[in-house]
Design a protein around this motif. Structure first.
Motif, PDB file in Angstrom:
ATOM      1  N   LYS A   1       0.853  -1.177  -0.040  1.00  0.00           N
ATOM      2  CA  LYS A   1       0.220   0.067  -0.083  1.00  0.00           C
ATOM      3  C   LYS A   1       0.994   1.490   0.041  1.00  0.00           C
ATOM      4  O   LYS A   1       1.929   1.469   0.606  1.00  0.00           O
ATOM      5  CB  LYS A   1      -0.813  -0.125   1.393  1.00  0.00           C
TER       6      LYS A   1
ATOM      7  N   SER B   1      -3.920   2.712  -3.080  1.00  0.00           N
ATOM      8  CA  SER B   1      -4.559   2.801  -1.296  1.00  0.00           C
ATOM      9  C   SER B   1      -4.572   1.682  -0.705  1.00  0.00           C
ATOM     10  O   SER B   1      -5.158   1.538   0.390  1.00  0.00           O
ATOM     11  CB  SER B   1      -5.615   3.553  -1.414  1.00  0.00           C
ATOM     12  N   PHE B   2      -4.111   0.372  -1.388  1.00  0.00           N
ATOM     13  CA  PHE B   2      -4.388  -0.866  -0.763  1.00  0.00           C
ATOM     14  C   PHE B   2      -3.320  -1.871  -1.098  1.00  0.00           C
ATOM     15  O   PHE B   2      -2.638  -1.473  -2.216  1.00  0.00           O
ATOM     16  CB  PHE B   2      -5.802  -1.544  -0.952  1.00  0.00           C
ATOM     17  N   GLU B   3      -3.003  -2.966  -0.396  1.00  0.00           N
ATOM     18  CA  GLU B   3      -2.069  -3.903  -0.978  1.00  0.00           C
ATOM     19  C   GLU B   3      -2.704  -4.536  -2.461  1.00  0.00           C
ATOM     20  O   GLU B   3      -3.694  -4.898  -2.377  1.00  0.00           O
ATOM     21  CB  GLU B   3      -1.933  -4.911   0.062  1.00  0.00           C
TER      22      GLU B   3
END
Length: 537
Positions: free
Chosen positions: A99, A117-119
């Protein structure tokens, strides 16, 4: 070669590594504040090229782990979803991108980027930057015109432009102190927030107009708009004829593929940038090196020009009416010229082709390959439409012209939106020159930050040299040439290979022969093509 480079890097002293990481004065693209330094992208983070887990293993797909593709990058700063998801098993065979990383398209639409905004993980059309500095500073840097142009300068092309992570690592970037990076991000986001608010209001008003326009066009081409006119003229809706574009077209013709340039002095060539919502734009022309284009390959008044190929799906099928011309013009190969038969009013057809009904038909018929969307003359010709009498065509054109006089307001709104986008580019340009008024010259030089990054950098694992894969004898016997075996071996060892990757294994003089080998291998049933993009065994 890669192993040799890695060994050489590991053998460098810290001072030598620092000297290598710093960009020499003569290489620096522009001046930055005295406490900034110029370095290369690969020095301040890791660049990772994505990959696609085997599509033949269905267990890899259908879970909850985001698998990001180029179209997903349109979300930009606030990415909230991926178009496809992997299972835990699929995640385990993929490189996980943390992220806060920035993913950049490296094939076709080079430079399009998004902030993770995320893995997630990505496919092989994307290079991701995992920074050792401020995450958002890197994201906004990748959005700058300077960075995008640097990628294009370093890209190579066979059938489609591509930049690998090695060349991407070499892009020179300005590096401010860490505190200044955060201040730059804060200032950019504050300014962008105000611009986005203004843009949203303008876009809402423009969308409202576009929705009304779409509704009017729908009424125009279903007969509802001229119902009263037909009643007054004693004409029924049964006078309309359902047909296809090919049946009202005298000729479809592709443009010239000959090279044009701003420096040439021959015949001007109309290209995709010349096709706008306002008609043909004549102030950005390239020229052929000669005037030797006969009349049947030029454009003439009342011809229709339509975009047949582009990376943007929205541009494919966009068309304009050719106005009265003051000189001869050729047109480029990514355009198709349409000449209509008698009793068909060109402006009526252009209005229809730009309507949602026709556009939706084009989207269904258009094909995509390696990020490029295409529509050919056969597909264009199959578009269905309803044609009224010549008199009613004339009436429809007159009514539409009258209604769309108000389109000037919409154009002004579009201009506002365009200016906001230009203002954003200007803000980014100033941000990475240290011209946003945020820099503190008394702060410690970014040179110290670069030293810290280099000291923390861990030695990279040595690569294991992959043994040559063994191809079964029953397959080897089917090859008639060394090139056929070479192409097959590359695909065999590198599953889900793109055309550009395959062509990279042979010299440029053999690219056409290699493409022919792909056809031969496909016809023999030795390889398969996935989604018009990847080749696999």
């Amino acid at each position: 070669m890669a192993k040799l480079k890695a060994s050489k890097k590991e053998s460098l002293s810290f001072e030598e590594r620092l000297e290598k990481a710093l960009v020499a004065d003569w290489e620096q693209p522009y001046k930055v504040p005295s406490n900034w330094v110029w370095t290369r992208l690969g020095e301040i983070g890791e660049i990772v090229t994505g990959s696609t887990p085997s599509k033949s293993n269905h267990a890899y797909y259908g879970g909850q782990f985001p698998f990001v593709k180029p179209a997903d990058l349109d979300q930009g700063r606030y990415m909230s979803f991926a178009s496809e998801y992997l299972s835990e098993e699929g995640k385990n065979v993929s490189r996980v991108i943390r992220k806060g990383s920035t993913s950049v398209c490296c094939i076709g639409s080079i430079g399009k980027s998004a902030y993770l905004s995320f893995e997630a993980t990505t496919n092989q059309q994307i290079n991701s930057i995992i920074p050792n500095i401020n995450d958002l500073f890197i994201y906004y840097l990748t959005c700058s015109e300077y960075f995008i142009q640097e990628l294009w300068k370093r890209s190579s092309a066979t059938t489609i432009s591509i930049i690998n992570k090695g060349k991407m690592s070499e892009v020179t970037i300005p590096l401010p102190p860490l505190a200044e990076q955060q201040r730059i991000v804060d200032r950019i986001e504050s300014l962008f927030c105000k611009l986005d608010e203004a843009k949203e209001k303008a876009q809402t008003a423009l969308d409202s107009f576009e929705n009304r326009k779409a509704a009017i066009l729908h009424k125009a081409f279903t007969g509802e708009l001229t119902a009263k006119w037909r009643e007054e003229n004693g004409v029924g809706l049964d006078s309309w004829v359902k047909t296809t574009l090919s049946k009202v077209t005298h000729e479809f013709k592709y443009g010239t593929s000959e090279k044009s340039d701003y420096s040439y002095l021959g015949m001007p060539v109309l290209r995709i940038p010349n096709i706008t919502n306002d008609g043909i734009k004549f102030d950005d022309l390239k020229y052929l090196p000669h005037f030797d284009i006969n009349e049947e390959n030029q454009i003439h008044e009342s011809d229709i020009l339509i975009i047949r190929s582009n990376g943007s799906r929205e541009l494919v099928g966009k068309c304009v009416l050719v106005p009265k011309l003051d000189q001869a013009y050729a047109y480029a190969s990514f355009l198709i010229r349409i000449k209509l038969i008698a009793n068909i009013i060109p402006k009526f057809i252009v209005s229809y082709l730009n309507s949602n009904d026709a556009r939706n038909q084009m989207f269904k018929k258009a094909k995509s390959s390696a990020g490029i969307n295409n529509i050919n003359t056969k597909e264009l010709g199959s578009i269905t439409l309803n044609i009224p009498t010549h008199s009613e065509q004339t009436e429809i054109v007159l009514i539409l012209d009258s209604i769309f006089e108000k389109e000037k307001q919409a154009k002004e709104l579009a201009s506002v939106i365009e200016k906001i986008d230009l203002m954003k580019k200007a803000i980014l340009a100033r941000a990475f020159r240290g011209e946003l008024g945020t820099n503190d010259p008394s702060e410690e030089s970014a040179l110290e930050l670069l030293k810290e990054i280099l000291l923390k950098e861990q030695p990279k694992e040595k690569r294991v040299v992959k043994k040559q894969a063994i191809i079964p004898d029953n397959i080897l016997k089917q090859f008639k040439t060394d090139l056929e075996e070479q192409v097959y071996r590359f695909i065999f060892e590198n599953q889900n290979s793109t055309l550009n990757q395959i062509l990279s294994c042979v010299s440029s003089s053999k690219h056409l022969d290699a493409m022919e080998m792909l056809t031969v291998l496909y016809e023999k049933g030795l390889i398969d093509e996935k989604n018009d993009l990847f080749f696999t065994v």
